[in-house]
Design an enzyme around this catalytic site. Structure first.
Site, PDB file in Angstrom:
ATOM      1  N   GLU A 149      11.805   0.591   7.701  1.00 32.63           N
ATOM      2  CA  GLU A 149      11.387  -0.028   6.860  1.00 32.63           C
ATOM      3  C   GLU A 149      11.476   0.023   5.577  1.00 32.63           C
ATOM      4  O   GLU A 149      11.227  -1.130   4.955  1.00 32.63           O
ATOM      5  CB  GLU A 149       9.998   0.399   7.476  1.00 32.63           C
ATOM      6  CG  GLU A 149       9.634   1.654   6.602  1.00 32.63           C
ATOM      7  CD  GLU A 149       8.661   2.226   6.920  1.00 32.63           C
ATOM      8  OE1 GLU A 149       7.233   1.664   6.598  1.00 32.63           O
ATOM      9  OE2 GLU A 149       7.744   2.871   6.451  1.00 32.63           O
ATOM     10  N   ASP A 197       0.884  -1.361   0.164  1.00 28.66           N
ATOM     11  CA  ASP A 197      -0.149  -0.592  -0.752  1.00 28.66           C
ATOM     12  C   ASP A 197       0.968   1.452   0.466  1.00 28.66           C
ATOM     13  O   ASP A 197       1.465   1.565   1.355  1.00 28.66           O
ATOM     14  CB  ASP A 197      -0.932   0.136   0.968  1.00 28.66           C
ATOM     15  CG  ASP A 197      -0.712  -0.552   2.379  1.00 28.66           C
ATOM     16  OD1 ASP A 197       0.751  -0.846   2.337  1.00 28.66           O
ATOM     17  OD2 ASP A 197      -0.967  -0.030   3.602  1.00 28.66           O
TER      18      ASP A 197
END
Length: 547
Positions: free
Chosen positions: A481, A291
């Site tokens: 991340e 996403d």
């Protein structure tokens, strides 16, 4: 919680039976965390930089009292509530996120795990020790009140402690008939990709704990049943019929954790049905884990054209293919041959479908399949190689074909990591970002193949990623991340809906996995020690003559 989930499913079924277009139910029935005027007012006022902050806040009192007080506030001001009043209301009725958990150190954590001694480079060994210590910072255990007063929390109670990813992601991932996008009530109708059975496979490899498999085989079966009943699609193609899986979340309204962004995007559409469809597609994109990405855009490079549910993803079907093979093996070990046969047949049928719809012999790779156009998406994504990683192929030359595919797309020229795509969309799952799980997917697939060329390429790709992680850690003393690999030394990534997050569970895990696998060969340096791209290509060419 099970009753709440059942009510939502009943509402959805009734809506479909009655033909109520646009009558999609909210992701949960909470009038605070999933739907309702309070949620809308707070999120559209943008009290916090990240919409997720509000829906992760525990209540200071019962939800009935919170809603009663809010309705009184609305009435006293004839429906008008200023931003300052909203802020004051939230401060009085909510607590900061994270207060419902205590820190926890895993009982099996040890100061000096054995694999550290296999890392030859002293700088990498010291760095690996730092990464290993991060697990202590990421451990959490829920307080008892989350279980005794569940309606005051968006967090779903779990008695067992867990590891969180880090940053804004402070929830767990837990089985609920499927694994929700996260351990929050507003995530319940979105799954994570189906990796639970694969986790059990890795656990069994290390422990040979057959009793644990026997005790939990029903849960593994339940997860795959969720995907079979809720996320499968029948496809007629070139005179044959196939069944594969997709991401699909038929629930309405904006995502609670990104409410204002979804509302603002949907405001560009004139019709309510179109807005509801957009919100469902955004949820499906979130379910994929990507996403968001150009992978899901049909007809443009813009988020407004997202149609995740119209894409048959290579990686999702590779995950399910491996899971079906593992379940067949588990049932066989347990002596349940009828169930073993069911999953053997399911995997065989999936392999046929993947070969027919996703494989492209000319290009030497698998590709996502567009249901609207009945065409493959030939854009580069590391997940195109996920069947190699999953072992879901029969051609012994597949690794060599995949290497050529990587070379044709010039992926080896990116010296800081494998890019998530070659598309620039402004989304975080596109160029120039690179993500740790995608590096691992490609590296493991190549490393475990029968090709010496592929194995050498796997090492070099792992070395590139370790150099990037190590260099950024030396500068910032943090793991991230995602990483921007278009910058000379690599930097924390960007794009998407929120600032890059520190922590970070999967980045730490992949780095430690590479250090464990290649610790006797990896180096911390660059410059003269760096294997240049041209040398790598030459070496691979020469090896190709020998393989």
């Amino acid at each position: 919680m099970q009753g709440r989930n059942g009510i939502l499913q009943l509402v959805l079924l009734l809506g479909l039976e009655l033909g109520l277009e646009g009558a999609l139910p909210p992701p949960c029935d909470s009038q605070i965390y999933c739907t309702g005027e309070l949620l809308r007012r707070v999120q559209m006022a943008k009290l916090y930089q990240d919409d997720k902050h509000f829906v992760d806040m525990p209540l200071s009192m019962s939800p009935d009292q919170v809603l009663k007080d809010f309705n009184e506030l609305l009435s006293s001001n004839e429906g008008y509530v200023s931003r300052e009043q909203l802020k004051s209301f939230v401060t009085e009725h909510f607590k900061d996120p994270g207060q419902e958990m205590d820190t926890w150190i895993p009982q099996d954590w040890r100061d000096s795990p054995k694999f550290l001694q296999n890392i030859v480079d002293p700088k990498l060994r010291a760095w690996a020790e730092d990464l290993h210590k991060l697990w202590k910072k990421l451990g959490r255990k829920m307080k008892a009140e989350v279980g005794s007063q569940p309606d005051r929390y968006s967090l779903i109670y779990a008695a067992q402690p867990f590891i969180v990813p880090g940053g804004r992601f402070i929830e767990f991932y837990y089985c609920y008939g499927h694994i929700p996008n996260g351990g929050r009530v507003y995530y319940l109708q979105r799954s994570q990709p189906p990796l639970l059975t694969l986790m059990m496979g890795r656990y069994l490899e290390r422990t040979n704990d057959i009793d644990f498999v026997r005790d939990n085989i029903g849960t593994l079966h339940q997860e795959l049943e969720f995907w079979r009943h809720n996320r499968s699609v029948n496809i007629s193609h070139k005179g044959a019929n196939y069944t594969l899986n997709r991401y699909h979340v038929p629930y309405g309204g904006p995502r609670p954790e990104s409410y204002s962004k979804d509302e603002e995007l949907a405001a560009l559409l004139p019709e309510e049905d179109a807005r509801e469809s957009l919100w469902a597609e955004l949820k499906a994109g979130a379910e994929s884990g990507w996403d968001f990405s150009s992978r899901w855009f049909i007809g443009s490079n813009y988020l407004l054209d997202i149609k995740t549910s119209q894409v048959i993803p290579v990686d999702l079907n590779a995950f399910l293919c491996q899971a079906e093979g593992l379940l067949a093996s588990f049932y066989s070990i347990l002596g349940n041959m009828p169930m073993a046969k069911i999953y053997q047949d399911a995997q065989a049928q999936r392999k046929v479908a993947m070969q027919a719809l996703l494989w492209n012999e000319t290009l030497g790779s698998w590709f996502d399949f567009n249901l609207e156009s009945s065409q493959q998406n030939h854009g580069f994504y590391p997940t195109n190689l996920s069947p190699l990683w999953a072992g879901c192929f029969s051609d012994p030359a597949i690794a060599i074909k995949n290497i050529k595919y990587l070379e044709d797309n010039k992926i080896l020229t990116y010296k800081h990591g494998i890019p998530t795509s070659l598309q620039i969309s402004g989304q975080q799952w596109d160029f120039p970002n690179a993500w740790a799980p995608l590096q691992d997917l490609v590296v493991q697939g190549l490393a475990e193949s029968n090709s010496t060329r592929a194995q050498d390429m796997a090492f070099q790709l792992a070395q590139n990623w370790i150099w990037t992680n190590f260099a950024v850690y030396q500068k910032n003393k943090a793991m991230y991340e995602k990483y921007d690999i278009n910058i000379d030394s690599g930097e924390p990534g960007g794009g998407g809906e929120y600032e890059v997050q520190e922590g970070f569970g999967w980045t730490n895990g992949v780095a430690l996995k590479f250090l464990n696998r290649y610790g006797d060969r990896l180096t911390s340096g660059s410059g003269s020690m760096m294997f240049s791209t041209s040398c790598l290509l030459l070496a691979l060419l020469l090896l190709g003559l020998l393989c």
